[in-house]
Design a protein around this motif. Structure first.
Motif, short mmCIF file in Angstrom:
data_model
loop_
_atom_site.label_atom_id
_atom_site.label_comp_id
_atom_site.label_asym_id
_atom_site.label_seq_id
_atom_site.Cartn_x
_atom_site.Cartn_y
_atom_site.Cartn_z
N ALA A 143 -5.53 46.45 -4.09
CA ALA A 143 -6.31 45.44 -4.35
C ALA A 143 -7.38 45.18 -3.28
CB ALA A 143 -5.65 44.18 -4.82
N GLN A 144 -6.62 45.04 -2.05
CA GLN A 144 -7.34 44.58 -0.86
C GLN A 144 -8.56 45.67 -0.42
OE1 GLN A 144 -6.83 41.47 0.99
NE2 GLN A 144 -8.96 42.26 1.51
N PHE A 145 -7.99 47.06 -0.60
CA PHE A 145 -9.22 47.94 -0.04
C PHE A 145 -10.17 48.64 -1.25
CE2 PHE A 145 -5.72 47.74 3.09
CZ PHE A 145 -6.43 47.00 4.09
N THR A 146 -9.58 48.34 -2.25
CA THR A 146 -10.52 49.00 -3.50
C THR A 146 -11.02 47.60 -4.26
OG1 THR A 146 -8.85 48.80 -5.09
CG2 THR A 146 -9.11 50.91 -3.82
N ALA A 147 -11.79 47.92 -5.34
CA ALA A 147 -12.23 46.77 -6.09
C ALA A 147 -11.28 46.51 -7.47
CB ALA A 147 -13.63 47.21 -6.92
N VAL A 148 -10.24 47.15 -7.39
CA VAL A 148 -9.24 47.03 -8.54
C VAL A 148 -8.47 45.51 -8.48
CG1 VAL A 148 -7.07 47.90 -9.51
CG2 VAL A 148 -8.69 49.26 -8.46
N THR A 149 -8.58 44.87 -9.40
CA THR A 149 -7.76 43.43 -9.31
C THR A 149 -6.31 43.85 -9.86
OG1 THR A 149 -9.97 42.63 -10.25
CG2 THR A 149 -7.74 41.17 -10.39
N ALA A 150 -5.34 43.47 -8.92
CA ALA A 150 -3.88 43.64 -9.16
C ALA A 150 -3.16 42.52 -8.82
CB ALA A 150 -3.64 44.93 -8.29
N VAL A 151 -2.43 42.35 -7.66
CA VAL A 151 -1.62 41.29 -7.31
C VAL A 151 -2.33 40.61 -6.15
CG1 VAL A 151 0.22 42.43 -8.13
CG2 VAL A 151 -0.32 42.71 -5.88
N PRO A 152 -2.02 39.10 -6.03
CA PRO A 152 -1.01 38.30 -6.77
C PRO A 152 -1.83 38.12 -8.12
CG PRO A 152 -1.50 37.53 -4.63
CD PRO A 152 -2.30 38.86 -4.80
N LEU A 153 -0.86 38.32 -9.06
CA LEU A 153 -1.41 38.04 -10.50
C LEU A 153 -2.04 36.68 -10.70
CD1 LEU A 153 1.95 39.16 -12.10
CD2 LEU A 153 -0.21 40.62 -12.01
N THR A 154 -1.71 35.75 -9.77
CA THR A 154 -2.36 34.41 -10.01
C THR A 154 -3.66 33.96 -9.13
OG1 THR A 154 -0.96 33.79 -8.06
CG2 THR A 154 -0.10 33.54 -10.49
N TYR A 155 -4.20 35.26 -8.51
CA TYR A 155 -5.13 34.94 -7.44
C TYR A 155 -6.37 35.89 -7.84
CZ TYR A 155 -7.52 35.28 -2.86
OH TYR A 155 -8.35 35.14 -2.04
N ASP A 156 -7.66 35.44 -7.75
CA ASP A 156 -8.89 36.29 -7.87
C ASP A 156 -9.62 36.30 -6.67
OD1 ASP A 156 -7.98 37.29 -10.58
OD2 ASP A 156 -8.50 35.16 -11.37
N GLY A 157 -9.34 36.07 -5.70
CA GLY A 157 -10.17 35.92 -4.49
C GLY A 157 -10.46 37.09 -3.75
N ASP A 158 -10.86 37.17 -2.45
CA ASP A 158 -11.17 38.12 -1.78
C ASP A 158 -10.11 38.81 -0.89
OD1 ASP A 158 -13.84 38.31 -2.74
OD2 ASP A 158 -14.73 36.83 -1.21
N VAL A 159 -9.10 38.11 -0.41
CA VAL A 159 -8.13 38.33 0.50
C VAL A 159 -6.76 38.49 -0.30
CG1 VAL A 159 -9.15 37.83 2.51
CG2 VAL A 159 -7.93 36.02 1.08
N PRO A 160 -6.50 39.38 -1.40
CA PRO A 160 -5.18 39.51 -2.12
C PRO A 160 -3.96 40.02 -1.18
CG PRO A 160 -6.77 41.22 -2.73
CD PRO A 160 -7.47 40.28 -2.15
N LEU A 161 -4.16 40.83 -0.26
CA LEU A 161 -3.22 41.14 0.74
C LEU A 161 -2.69 40.16 1.45
CD1 LEU A 161 -1.56 43.82 1.50
CD2 LEU A 161 -3.39 44.21 3.30
N VAL A 162 -3.52 39.08 2.05
CA VAL A 162 -3.23 37.76 2.76
C VAL A 162 -2.39 37.12 1.85
CG1 VAL A 162 -3.97 35.82 3.86
CG2 VAL A 162 -5.19 38.10 4.39
N MET A 163 -2.97 36.84 0.52
CA MET A 163 -2.40 36.01 -0.41
C MET A 163 -0.88 36.44 -0.65
SD MET A 163 -3.97 33.69 -0.30
CE MET A 163 -4.07 32.35 -1.63
N ALA A 164 -0.58 37.88 -0.86
CA ALA A 164 0.52 38.48 -1.26
C ALA A 164 1.44 38.23 0.01
CB ALA A 164 0.32 39.84 -1.63
N GLY A 165 0.89 38.49 1.24
CA GLY A 165 1.81 38.34 2.48
C GLY A 165 2.39 36.82 2.43
N LEU A 166 1.36 35.97 1.98
CA LEU A 166 1.69 34.53 2.25
C LEU A 166 2.82 34.25 1.13
CD1 LEU A 166 0.80 32.15 3.95
CD2 LEU A 166 -0.94 31.53 2.05
N GLY A 167 2.77 34.73 0.18
CA GLY A 167 3.52 34.76 -0.92
C GLY A 167 5.17 35.12 -0.50
#
Ligand SMILES: [Zn+2]
Length: 271
Positions: A143-167
């Motif tokens: 999700a972080q390095f492509t345009a695919v929306t994946a996880v976190p399932l609850t997050y639509d912003g630009d830093v999915p990898l950061v938010m998953a790591g935070l989770g």
């Protein structure tokens, strides 16, 4: 039309994978292969014919008895199949025909398996929790390095990898600290390491909302604990697995977390 077809496919796949979930729940804790041999009756060992292996329906048609020996087939088998179907269906309804829906469905399905293994054995097997965590981490990186929306399932912003790591950190780290502190003070742990690892894996899928899953799971678990303690005769306390409550919290949070938090915030603003 296409959307209805997708939703139907998710439901059917969920029902079929519900049958497989029953196999995993039974065999994995026993160290048996989950792929071979095919399903057989635990009472008489007769192989289950394909037409007796249709999710939910076969159990009804067989009137909950093995065709060969007449042994009772527990209602839990069709229950797991139906729950699996409903969870896949809910993922499709919530996220449409997207990679995110598929990830949500797999997340829910693994939580379903872990729920019943924990109920049976009081354990959350590391290989299953670990596989879930790896899937979550890989999905977050994609999700972080492509345009695919994946996880976190609850997050639509630009830093999915950061938010998953935070989770991961909030889910595993915080609950790990609480479990460690509790064990130090009380000399025993009410919250297993399996629960800590599960919360970490869940954090990858739902981000910081994992705290909501922990709160919701703890609340339902506490209510259940009080009710079952009140019902237990002669003051006997039996250990209650916590995994099923965390799993429930995770599923509810993945589907409704942002709505719940929004609702809470708007009520809090009124007060
Ligand atoms: Zn049988």
């Amino acid at each position: 039309m296409l959307e209805n077809a997708a939703i139907t496919i998710f439901l059917l796949v969920g029902l079929l994978l519900g049958s497989f979930a029953n196999v995993v729940i039974w065999r994995f804790p026993r160290g048996e292969s989950v792929v071979s041999p095919g399903s057989h009756c635990p009472a008489c060992d007769a192989p289950v014919r394909w037409f007796d292996n249709i999710p939910v329906l076969s159990w009804v048609l067989l009137r909950a008895r093995c065709r060969d020996c007449g042994a009772a087939i527990p209602a839990r088998y069709p229950l797991v199949e139906a729950l699996s179907g409903l969870l896949w269906l809910s993922a499709a309804i919530a996220f449409g025909l997207t990679p995110r829906a598929l990830l949500a469905a797999i997340f829910f399905w693994v939580l379903l398996i872990l729920t019943f293994i924990d109920l049976d054995t009081m354990r959350l097997p590391n290989p299953i929790v670990g596989s879930l965590a790896v899937l979550g981490a890989v999905a977050a990186a994609i999700a972080q390095f492509t345009a695919v929306t994946a996880v976190p399932l609850t997050y639509d912003g630009d830093v999915p990898l950061v938010m998953a790591g935070l989770g991961l950190l909030l889910g595993g780290g915080l609950s790990g600290a609480v479990a460690g502190g509790y064990a130090l003070i009380r000399g025993r742990s009410g919250f297993g390491m399996g629960d800590v690892k599960l919360l970490g894996a869940m954090g990858l899928f739902i981000g910081p909302y994992v705290l909501l899953a922990l709160m919701a799971g703890s609340l339902v678990g506490a209510v259940y604990g009080v009710v079952s303690a009140a019902r237990a005769s002669a003051g006997l306390t039996h250990k209650i697995p916590f995994g099923p409550f965390l799993a429930l919290g995770g599923i509810v949070t993945a589907l409704f977390g942002p709505v719940i938090v929004q609702g809470y915030l708007s009520i809090a603003a009124l007060g």
